[in-house]
Design a protein around this motif. Structure first.
Motif, short mmCIF file in Angstrom:
data_model
loop_
_atom_site.label_atom_id
_atom_site.label_comp_id
_atom_site.label_asym_id
_atom_site.label_seq_id
_atom_site.Cartn_x
_atom_site.Cartn_y
_atom_site.Cartn_z
N THR A 171 -55.90 -8.13 24.22
CA THR A 171 -57.33 -8.05 24.46
C THR A 171 -58.09 -8.65 23.36
OG1 THR A 171 -57.90 -5.73 24.07
CG2 THR A 171 -57.27 -6.54 26.39
N TRP A 172 -59.37 -8.92 23.32
CA TRP A 172 -60.26 -9.20 22.21
C TRP A 172 -60.28 -8.02 21.47
CZ3 TRP A 172 -63.81 -14.00 22.78
CH2 TRP A 172 -64.50 -14.20 21.64
N ALA A 173 -60.50 -6.94 22.04
CA ALA A 173 -60.80 -5.74 21.30
C ALA A 173 -59.54 -5.28 20.88
CB ALA A 173 -61.21 -4.47 22.39
N GLU A 174 -58.31 -5.49 21.05
CA GLU A 174 -57.07 -5.01 20.40
C GLU A 174 -56.78 -5.96 19.25
OE1 GLU A 174 -54.52 -3.09 20.64
OE2 GLU A 174 -55.75 -1.99 22.27
N VAL A 175 -57.26 -7.26 19.30
CA VAL A 175 -57.23 -8.38 17.99
C VAL A 175 -58.23 -7.90 17.09
CG1 VAL A 175 -57.61 -10.73 17.31
CG2 VAL A 175 -56.47 -10.28 19.52
N GLU A 176 -59.53 -7.45 17.37
CA GLU A 176 -60.33 -6.87 16.28
C GLU A 176 -60.09 -5.68 15.86
OE1 GLU A 176 -63.96 -7.01 18.93
OE2 GLU A 176 -64.69 -8.98 18.29
N LYS A 177 -59.50 -4.93 16.53
CA LYS A 177 -58.97 -3.57 16.01
C LYS A 177 -57.93 -3.70 14.92
CE LYS A 177 -56.98 0.53 17.69
NZ LYS A 177 -56.49 1.40 18.97
N PHE A 178 -56.74 -4.75 15.32
CA PHE A 178 -55.91 -5.19 14.25
C PHE A 178 -56.28 -5.57 13.19
CE2 PHE A 178 -52.83 -8.20 12.51
CZ PHE A 178 -51.91 -7.46 12.56
N PHE A 179 -57.29 -6.57 13.11
CA PHE A 179 -57.91 -7.09 11.95
C PHE A 179 -58.82 -6.30 11.05
CE2 PHE A 179 -56.18 -11.00 13.52
CZ PHE A 179 -55.68 -11.70 12.56
N SER A 180 -59.34 -5.15 11.79
CA SER A 180 -60.10 -4.07 10.97
C SER A 180 -59.20 -3.23 10.27
CB SER A 180 -61.02 -3.22 12.29
OG SER A 180 -61.91 -4.25 12.85
N TYR A 181 -57.91 -3.11 10.90
CA TYR A 181 -56.99 -2.14 10.06
C TYR A 181 -56.53 -2.91 8.98
CZ TYR A 181 -52.39 -0.50 8.68
OH TYR A 181 -51.39 -0.20 7.86
N VAL A 182 -56.21 -4.30 8.99
CA VAL A 182 -55.86 -4.97 8.04
C VAL A 182 -56.82 -5.12 6.69
CG1 VAL A 182 -55.10 -7.38 7.26
CG2 VAL A 182 -54.16 -6.44 9.27
N ALA A 183 -58.10 -5.18 7.24
CA ALA A 183 -59.36 -5.46 6.20
C ALA A 183 -59.41 -3.91 5.53
CB ALA A 183 -60.68 -5.72 6.96
N MET A 184 -59.04 -2.93 6.10
CA MET A 184 -59.14 -1.46 5.51
C MET A 184 -58.00 -1.34 4.52
SD MET A 184 -60.89 0.89 8.09
CE MET A 184 -59.78 0.69 9.32
N LYS A 235 -48.19 -19.43 32.29
CA LYS A 235 -49.52 -19.19 32.35
C LYS A 235 -50.00 -17.87 31.71
CE LYS A 235 -50.41 -21.82 36.43
NZ LYS A 235 -50.53 -21.76 38.17
N SER A 236 -49.26 -16.91 31.88
CA SER A 236 -49.84 -15.61 31.17
C SER A 236 -49.63 -15.87 29.88
CB SER A 236 -48.69 -14.36 31.65
OG SER A 236 -47.55 -14.76 31.38
N LEU A 237 -48.67 -16.46 28.99
CA LEU A 237 -48.46 -16.51 27.74
C LEU A 237 -49.57 -17.23 27.02
CD1 LEU A 237 -44.42 -17.05 27.38
CD2 LEU A 237 -45.97 -14.74 26.91
N GLU A 238 -49.83 -18.35 27.96
CA GLU A 238 -50.99 -19.33 27.40
C GLU A 238 -52.48 -18.79 27.31
OE1 GLU A 238 -52.63 -23.88 28.47
OE2 GLU A 238 -51.53 -22.81 29.98
N SER A 239 -52.37 -17.96 28.31
CA SER A 239 -53.92 -17.17 28.35
C SER A 239 -53.91 -16.14 27.52
CB SER A 239 -53.98 -16.35 29.81
OG SER A 239 -55.00 -15.54 29.84
N ALA A 240 -52.98 -15.29 27.21
CA ALA A 240 -52.88 -14.41 26.10
C ALA A 240 -53.08 -15.07 24.77
CB ALA A 240 -51.74 -13.61 26.13
N GLY A 241 -52.29 -16.22 24.45
CA GLY A 241 -52.54 -17.11 23.39
C GLY A 241 -53.80 -17.46 22.89
N ASN A 242 -54.50 -17.96 24.32
CA ASN A 242 -55.94 -18.20 24.20
C ASN A 242 -57.20 -17.03 23.72
OD1 ASN A 242 -55.55 -21.11 24.78
ND2 ASN A 242 -55.70 -20.64 26.88
N ILE A 243 -56.66 -16.03 24.10
CA ILE A 243 -57.45 -14.90 23.96
C ILE A 243 -57.51 -14.43 22.36
CG2 ILE A 243 -57.60 -12.33 24.24
CD1 ILE A 243 -56.86 -12.96 27.16
N VAL A 244 -56.20 -14.59 21.85
CA VAL A 244 -56.08 -14.55 20.23
C VAL A 244 -56.81 -15.40 19.67
CG1 VAL A 244 -54.29 -14.30 18.43
CG2 VAL A 244 -53.79 -13.04 20.72
N ALA A 245 -56.84 -16.83 20.22
CA ALA A 245 -57.45 -17.74 19.47
C ALA A 245 -58.98 -17.66 19.35
CB ALA A 245 -57.16 -19.23 20.00
N GLN A 246 -59.31 -17.20 20.71
CA GLN A 246 -60.91 -16.87 20.66
C GLN A 246 -61.30 -15.80 19.93
OE1 GLN A 246 -61.33 -16.89 24.95
NE2 GLN A 246 -60.81 -18.84 25.27
#
Length: 373
Positions: free
Chosen positions: A297-310, A349-360
């Protein structure tokens, strides 16, 4: 029908024989009349000659009588009795000769009358036979015209029947050609259908083989990923550091790997930027990855990069954001054709959708790292 035809043929033959017989009679009569004409002409010539001779003889007798009279007159002086005797003798001779000549003339006239009567009878017979012959010829001509008309009608009927037969034969030939064409077209259609079915069967068999190969490759890749991830999931408890370490290892592997049907793209071999814990479990003696595309999810991606930033320095963070942005960019996936290695359309389709979520989700972070926000 044959007996009637035979009877008509016999009747026709009898009729023609009767006509020919009448024609023969007329011909004989014509010859007889010609002979009679010749005889009468000869008789007339002979009669004229006889009459001329008789006239000459009578004139000779008269001249002789006259001469005797003159001689008697000259001899009158010799005696009246002798002159009278001579005169009587002369008259007797003249009368006898005249009588003979007249009898011959009467006989000739009698013969002439006889032949004229005979000629008149023959002429009458000739006229009657001629009329009968002409009537028979008219009947014959009418019958011949009727026969010719009947023959013409029969010829027209035969011609009409021939044309009808030809039309029927042509129609039958067209029907045969049409039927043959339809049969050929049907055979060609069946052959095409058989070829198409064989092609479809071959394609289906080929697709089945591809699917089987893909499934075997997918399951082999799943076990490879399980072997690789075992060192991460065996470390308990699961934490953000383990999640980032696994992500870092998978990122290099993902960038270097060439994805084919024999080495398909899977959810397990993609470096998803998430801190979500992973695990494997067995269902019906099959290994199953305990992580799904819906967990991205979008929130999981932001949560991951928040951890990396800290946890890491800014330079490393910005470089990681740049690298992940490039990895998950849709154009990059299309150019690498990584989704083509996935045979299952739902999984693809599920992999493409998940990849687009990460890219967005990473695009705003990438822009912020570049100072564009």
């Amino acid at each position: 029908m044959d007996s009637l035809k035979t009877q008509l043929t016999n009747t026709k033959q009898d009729y023609w024989m009767e006509i020919e017989a009448m024609k023969g009679n007329v011909t004989l009569l014509e010859r007889e009349m010609q002979n009679l004409r010749s005889a009468l002409y000869t008789m007339e010539i002979d009669f004229g000659e006889r009459a001329t001779r008789q006239r000459a003889e009578i004139d000779a007798l008269l001249a002789e009588n006259q001469a005797m009279k003159k001689r008697c007159m000259s001899m009158s002086t010799q005696g009246a009795s002798q002159s009278s005797l001579l005169n009587n003798q002369l008259n007797s001779v003249i009368e006898e000769k005249l009588k003979e000549k007249l009898q011959g003339k009467a006989q000739v006239e009698h013969n002439r009358d006889h032949w004229e009567r005979k000629f008149a009878v023959v002429g009458s017979r000739y006229k009657i036979d001629r009329l009968l012959y002409e009537e028979a010829m008219k009947k014959r001509e009418k019958k011949e015209e009727a026969e010719m008309e009947e023959q013409r009608r029969k010829a027209e009927l035969r011609e009409s029947e021939r044309k009808m037969r030809e039309m029927r034969e042509q129609e039958m030939e067209r029907d045969r050609a049409k039927k043959m064409k339809e049969e050929q077209e049907e055979a060609a259609r069946k052959a095409r259908e058989e070829d198409y079915q064989k092609q479809r069967d071959a394609e289906f068999a080929k697709e089945q083989a591809r699917q089987a190969t893909w499934k075997d490759a997918t399951y082999a890749e799943l076990y490879r990923c399980y072997t690789r991830d075992h060192r991460f999931i065996s470390r308990r408890p699961w934490n953000n550091g383990i999640a980032f370490e696994r992500f870092h290892d998978l990122m290099g592997e993902f960038e270097a790997r060439t994805f084919l049907e024999q080495q398909p793209l899977m959810l397990e071999n993609i470096p998803w930027p998430t801190l979500y814990p992973i695990f494997y479990h067995s269902i019906s003696q099959s290994l199953v990855f305990g992580f799904c595309a819906e967990n991205i999810t979008w929130a999981e991606v932001e949560k991951f990069f928040s951890y990396v930033a800290m946890a890491y320095q800014v330079e490393y963070y910005n470089g990681l954001v740049e690298r992940v942005h490039r990895i998950f960019h849709p154009d990059k996936w299309r150019s690498r054709r990584i989704l083509d290695s996935v045979q299952d359309s739902d999984i693809r389709k599920s992999l493409e959708s998940a990849g687009n979520i990460v890219a967005q989700a990473i695009t705003p972070l990438w822009k912020k790292s570049k100072g564009r926000m």
